[in-house]
Design a protein around this motif. Structure first.
Motif, PDB file in Angstrom:
ATOM      1  N   LEU A  73       0.741  -1.335  -0.019  1.00 25.45           N
ATOM      2  CA  LEU A  73      -0.228   0.123   0.014  1.00 25.45           C
ATOM      3  C   LEU A  73       0.882   1.181  -0.070  1.00 25.45           C
ATOM      4  O   LEU A  73       0.714   2.111  -0.594  1.00 25.45           O
ATOM      5  N   ARG A  76       2.132   1.932  -3.305  1.00 25.52           N
ATOM      6  CA  ARG A  76       1.252   2.546  -4.234  1.00 25.52           C
ATOM      7  C   ARG A  76       0.934   4.232  -4.071  1.00 25.52           C
ATOM      8  O   ARG A  76       0.815   4.925  -4.797  1.00 25.52           O
ATOM      9  N   MET A  77       1.000   4.154  -2.632  1.00 21.45           N
ATOM     10  CA  MET A  77       0.835   5.761  -1.963  1.00 21.45           C
ATOM     11  C   MET A  77       1.886   6.642  -2.632  1.00 21.45           C
ATOM     12  O   MET A  77       1.406   7.681  -3.132  1.00 21.45           O
ATOM     13  N   LEU A  92      -6.458   5.754  -1.627  1.00 22.87           N
ATOM     14  CA  LEU A  92      -5.703   5.056  -0.725  1.00 22.87           C
ATOM     15  C   LEU A  92      -5.544   5.152   0.616  1.00 22.87           C
ATOM     16  O   LEU A  92      -5.340   4.614   1.452  1.00 22.87           O
ATOM     17  N   GLU A  95      -8.281   3.651   2.236  1.00 23.70           N
ATOM     18  CA  GLU A  95      -7.785   2.125   2.314  1.00 23.70           C
ATOM     19  C   GLU A  95      -6.681   1.790   3.407  1.00 23.70           C
ATOM     20  O   GLU A  95      -6.835   1.049   4.207  1.00 23.70           O
ATOM     21  N   ARG A  96      -5.659   2.988   3.683  1.00 22.11           N
ATOM     22  CA  ARG A  96      -4.828   2.731   4.844  1.00 22.11           C
ATOM     23  C   ARG A  96      -5.494   2.741   6.141  1.00 22.11           C
ATOM     24  O   ARG A  96      -5.133   2.186   6.844  1.00 22.11           O
TER      25      ARG A  96
END
Length: 351
Positions: A73, A76-77, A92, A95-96
Motif C-alpha cells: 500500500l 502505491r501511495m 488510498l 484504504e490505509r
C-alpha cells in the motif's frame, strides 16, 4: 569482530520476549566473551527497544503478511504522490485507515500472546509507526528489519528520522525492486526534471561568444511591416510586460497543487475520524470514571459504617472481657468456699 555473528545475536534478541531482553543480552555477551571480547562488548551495547517498537518487531516475526500488505500500500501511495494523482491518494488514504486498524489489532494480539498486552497509548505509537512505513521507504526498511528500537513518525513532507531508530543500521538493505524509491529515476516517464549540472568557467567562456552572436542576430532582424522600430533606450521593461500579461499557472504546478489538495483532504478525513474516535473513547472513559466514583463513594460509606461497627464491638468486647474476668474470680472464690464448707462438714461428721 565477526559482523555476521553480531547480526545473528541481534536477530535472536530482538525476536524474543521483551521482559527477557536484558537477561538474554547478558547471557549472549557472556557467551561471546569466551571467543571475542569485541563481539561481547558490541552485544552488551545493543539497546533495549521500547514497548511499541518491540510490538512492531513481533509483528514482523509473527505476522509478516500484515506488513507486506502495508508495504505494498505504501508503494502505491508513493507512486500516486509521484504521479500527482489526487483521486488515487484520497482512495488510498481511506484504504490505509482500514489496514492500519487491522494491523494494530494484529499487533495487540501478538503482543498479548507474547505476554505483554499493549495499552491504548502504546497501540497509538504502533499505529504511528506503521503509518510512517506507508509514507517513507526508509521507514519501511527500518520496520522490516525487525530490530526497531523506537517509534517512527512521518509528517508527509520530510523524510522519517531514523537516527537511533534501528539496531545495527548498517544492516539495513538498500532500496530494492520490492520498495522502489519514492521518487522516479531521472529520465523515466513522469519523473521530475533533473537540476542542471554546474557549468565550469571554461564552458561559460566558450558559450559567451555564441550568446553574443545570438543577441546580435536578434537585434539585426528586420522590423515587422507596420511596426515601429524599437528605439534604443526606450524598450519596454520586461517586468512591466510580465505585470501587464500574467502567465497562467503551468499544468505541472496545477497538478501538484491538486495532488497536495487530495493528500490534505485525506489527512483531514483521517484527523476527523481519529478525533471522533477519541471523543467517543473519552465519553466512554468519562462514564467509567463516574461509575467508579459512585462505587468508591458507596464503598467509603460502607467502610465508615463497618469501622463504626468495629469500634462498637471492640468496646463491647472489652466490657465483656472485664465481666468475664470478674465472673471467673467470683467462680474461683465460690469454688474455694465450697471446698472449705465440704471440709467442715466432713470434720463434723467424724465427731
Amino acid at each position: 569482530m565477526d559482523d555476521e555473528a553480531l547480526a545473528d545475536v541481534a536477530g535472536k534478541l530482538y525476536a524474543g520476549a521483551l521482559d527477557d531482553f536484558v537477561a538474554a543480552r547478558a547471557a549472549a555477551a557472556k557467551e561471546a566473551a569466551r571467543q571475542d571480547k569485541d563481539l561481547a562488548e558490541a552485544v552488551r551495547s545493543l539497546p533495549k527497544p521500547s514497548v511499541a517498537a518491540w510490538a512492531v518487531n513481533m509483528l514482523v516475526r509473527h505476522r509478516p503478511d500484515v506488513l507486506a500488505g502495508l508495504g505494498a500500500l505504501g508503494f502505491r501511495m508513493r507512486t500516486a504522490q509521484d504521479s500527482l494523482d489526487a483521486g488515487a491518494l484520497r482512495e488510498l488514504g481511506r484504504e490505509r485507515r482500514g489496514m492500519l486498524a487491522d494491523a494494530v489489532d494484529a499487533a495487540r494480539s501478538v503482543a498479548r500472546e507474547q505476554g505483554r498486552p499493549l495499552s491504548e497509548a502504546m497501540a497509538a505509537d504502533v499505529e504511528e509507526t506503521l503509518r510512517a512505513l506507508t509514507a517513507d521507504e526508509g521507514a519501511a526498511r527500518a520496520v522490516e528489519s525487525g530490530r526497531l528500537l523506537k517509534i517512527l513518525s512521518a509528517d508527509g513532507v520530510n523524510e522519517v528520522d531514523l537516527d537511533g531508530a534501528v539496531a545495527l543500521p548498517w544492516l539495513l538493505p538498500a532500496a530494492s525492486p520490492k520498495h522502489p524509491p519514492s521518487r522516479l529515476a531521472s529520465g523515466a516517464p513522469g519523473a521530475p526534471e533533473a537540476a542542471p549540472a554546474p557549468v565550469s568557467k571554461a564552458t561559460a567562456a566558450k558559450a559567451a561568444p555564441a550568446k553574443k552572436g545570438a543577441t546580435a542576430e536578434r537585434t539585426s532582424q528586420p522590423t515587422p511591416l507596420g511596426a515601429e522600430p524599437a528605439k534604443p533606450g526606450h524598450a519596454k521593461p520586461r517586468l512591466e510586460a510580465v505585470r501587464q500579461t500574467p502567465l497562467p499557472a503551468s499544468p505541472p504546478a496545477l497538478e501538484r497543487a491538486r495532488a497536495a489538495l487530495g493528500e490534505a483532504q485525506a489527512a483531514e478525513e483521517e484527523a476527523a475520524r481519529r478525533a471522533a474516535e477519541l471523543q467517543e473513547r473519552e465519553e466512554q472513559t468519562r462514564g467509567h470514571v463516574a461509575g467508579l466514583q459512585q462505587d468508591t463513594a458507596e464503598l467509603r460509606n460502607r467502610l465508615k459504617a463497618t469501622e463504626a461497627d468495629l469500634e462498637r464491638y471492640r468496646r463491647q468486647l472489652a466490657a465483656t472481657s472485664a465481666e468475664a474476668k470478674q465472673a471467673a474470680r467470683a467462680a474461683d472464690k465460690a469454688r474455694r468456699a465450697a471446698v472449705l464448707a465440704q471440709e467442715r462438714v466432713l470434720r463434723l461428721d467424724n465427731r
